[in-house]
Enzyme design. Structure first.
Site, PDB file in Angstrom:
ATOM      1  N   HIS A   7      -9.561 148.225 107.620  1.00 14.86           N
ATOM      2  CA  HIS A   7      -9.005 147.118 106.838  1.00 14.86           C
ATOM      3  C   HIS A   7      -8.733 147.648 105.426  1.00 14.86           C
ATOM      4  CE1 HIS A   7     -10.750 143.272 108.971  1.00 14.86           C
ATOM      5  NE2 HIS A   7      -9.469 143.412 109.264  1.00 14.86           N
ATOM      6  N   CYS A  34     -15.856 141.435 102.319  1.00 16.38           N
ATOM      7  CA  CYS A  34     -15.575 140.779 103.605  1.00 16.38           C
ATOM      8  C   CYS A  34     -16.390 139.498 103.775  1.00 16.38           C
ATOM      9  CB  CYS A  34     -15.931 141.667 104.784  1.00 16.38           C
ATOM     10  SG  CYS A  34     -15.493 143.360 104.627  1.00 16.38           S
TER      11      CYS A  34
HETATM   12  N1  ARG Z   1     -16.915 143.421 112.596  1.00 11.62           N
HETATM   13  C1  ARG Z   1     -15.798 142.927 111.862  1.00 11.62           C
HETATM   14  C2  ARG Z   1     -14.511 143.410 112.495  1.00 11.62           C
HETATM   15  O1  ARG Z   1     -14.468 144.524 112.920  1.00 11.62           O
HETATM   16  C3  ARG Z   1     -15.879 143.328 110.430  1.00 11.62           C
HETATM   17  C4  ARG Z   1     -14.812 142.759 109.552  1.00 11.62           C
HETATM   18  C5  ARG Z   1     -14.885 143.212 108.140  1.00 11.62           C
HETATM   19  N2  ARG Z   1     -13.955 142.530 107.328  1.00 11.62           N
HETATM   20  C6  ARG Z   1     -13.208 143.074 106.340  1.00 11.62           C
HETATM   21  N3  ARG Z   1     -12.499 142.285 105.597  1.00 11.62           N
HETATM   22  N4  ARG Z   1     -13.164 144.364 106.152  1.00 11.62           N
HETATM   23  O2  ARG Z   1     -13.544 142.708 112.603  1.00 11.62           O
END
Ligand code: ARG
Length: 259
Positions: free
Chosen positions: A161, A254
């Site tokens: 991300h 997040c």
């Molecule tokens: N376990 C989640 C996923 O893989 C973590 C999300 C983290 N969010 C972020 N904005 N980086 O989707």
């Protein structure tokens, strides 16, 4: 924010997630500390009710807000797709206009979109798609033609991300982990903002997954080198233990959807 009641590693959709790993009860303390730190900075917290079926809901990657409009995420993995409904309901209830992008185009909200002034950096490659970027661009430009969308290609699966490897501090400067970006993306970044590099060691502590509130920064613990740089720039550092949430691939940023 969404309380961590059901947060756990029940499946693996990014390289950080290991279903054999136990999430300790510290998750509650860590999450509460983040929340209290926001409150001390006069940020008003609203809660999304956690759902047992969606352990990742604690990472509120549910969409983006611009003015009174909410564009919900189209999660890439089926494990998270059901979170969308709860987000849409919440924003509807709170008076937002819901604007949807086409269902087939993956989009993971503010996990992949970060503002620096009128510029919206849009990460793609792992979770959000370029088609989604075009749709988001169309929607936002209709509301404010001054908005500029900057597509940024991500290439390291650990930094899937945009908010795991890039963090605007203000409209002119941003933290970034250079290894996460394609050469084209690096050019785009350099052209648009002054970049402050974070080492791989600190990137792995999720140093870029920070929240900036004016001159205060809520940032994961154990990234001392970058704290020094930030202090020199006049920022106040609020390091927060995030070990339990890093097991799921996320941290301070997040866990909060700042609007
Ligand atoms: N376990 C989640 C996923 O893989 C973590 C999300 C983290 N969010 C972020 N904005 N980086 O989707």
């Amino acid at each position: 924010m969404c309380p961590p009641d059901y947060f756990d590693i029940k499946y693996s959709i990014n390289p950080w997630m290991n279903t054999k790993e136990n999430v300790s009860r510290n998750k509650r303390i860590q999450w509460e500390t983040l929340k209290e730190t926001f409150e001390k900075l006069n940020v008003q917290i609203k809660l999304l009710k956690p759902q047992k079926r969606f352990p990742d809901m604690v990472y509120v990657d549910i969409g983006i807000v611009y003015k009174n409009n909410f564009i919900p995420s189209n999660f890439r993995y089926k494990e998270r797709q059901g979170e969308r409904k709860y987000a849409v309901d919440w924003f509807k209830k709170h008076g937002y206009k819901i604007i949807e992008i086409e269902k087939d185009f993956y989009f993971e909200g503010h996990g992949d979109t970060l503002w620096a002034g009128d510029k919206l950096f849009f990460g793609y490659g792992f979770r959000s798609s370029m088609e989604a970027q075009k749709q988001v661009e169309k929607i936002l430009k209709k509301i404010n033609p001054k908005i500029e969308i900057i597509p940024i290609e991500l290439i390291d699966p650990r930094f899937y991300h945009l908010d795991t490897c890039f963090c605007p501090l203000n409209s002119k400067q941003a933290l970034y982990f250079p290894g996460a970006f394609s050469p084209k993306a690096k050019k785009m970044l350099t052209k648009n903002i002054e970049l402050i590099p974070v080492s791989e060691k600190e990137a792995k502590k999720f140093a870029c997954n920070a929240v900036v509130i004016n001159k205060d920064i809520l940032i994961p613990a154990d990234a001392n080198f970058i704290y020094k740089k930030l202090k020199k720039l006049g920022y106040k550092i609020h390091p927060i233990e995030m070990t339990e949430f890093i097991k799921g691939g996320g941290a301070c940023k997040c866990l909060s959807f700042v609007m």
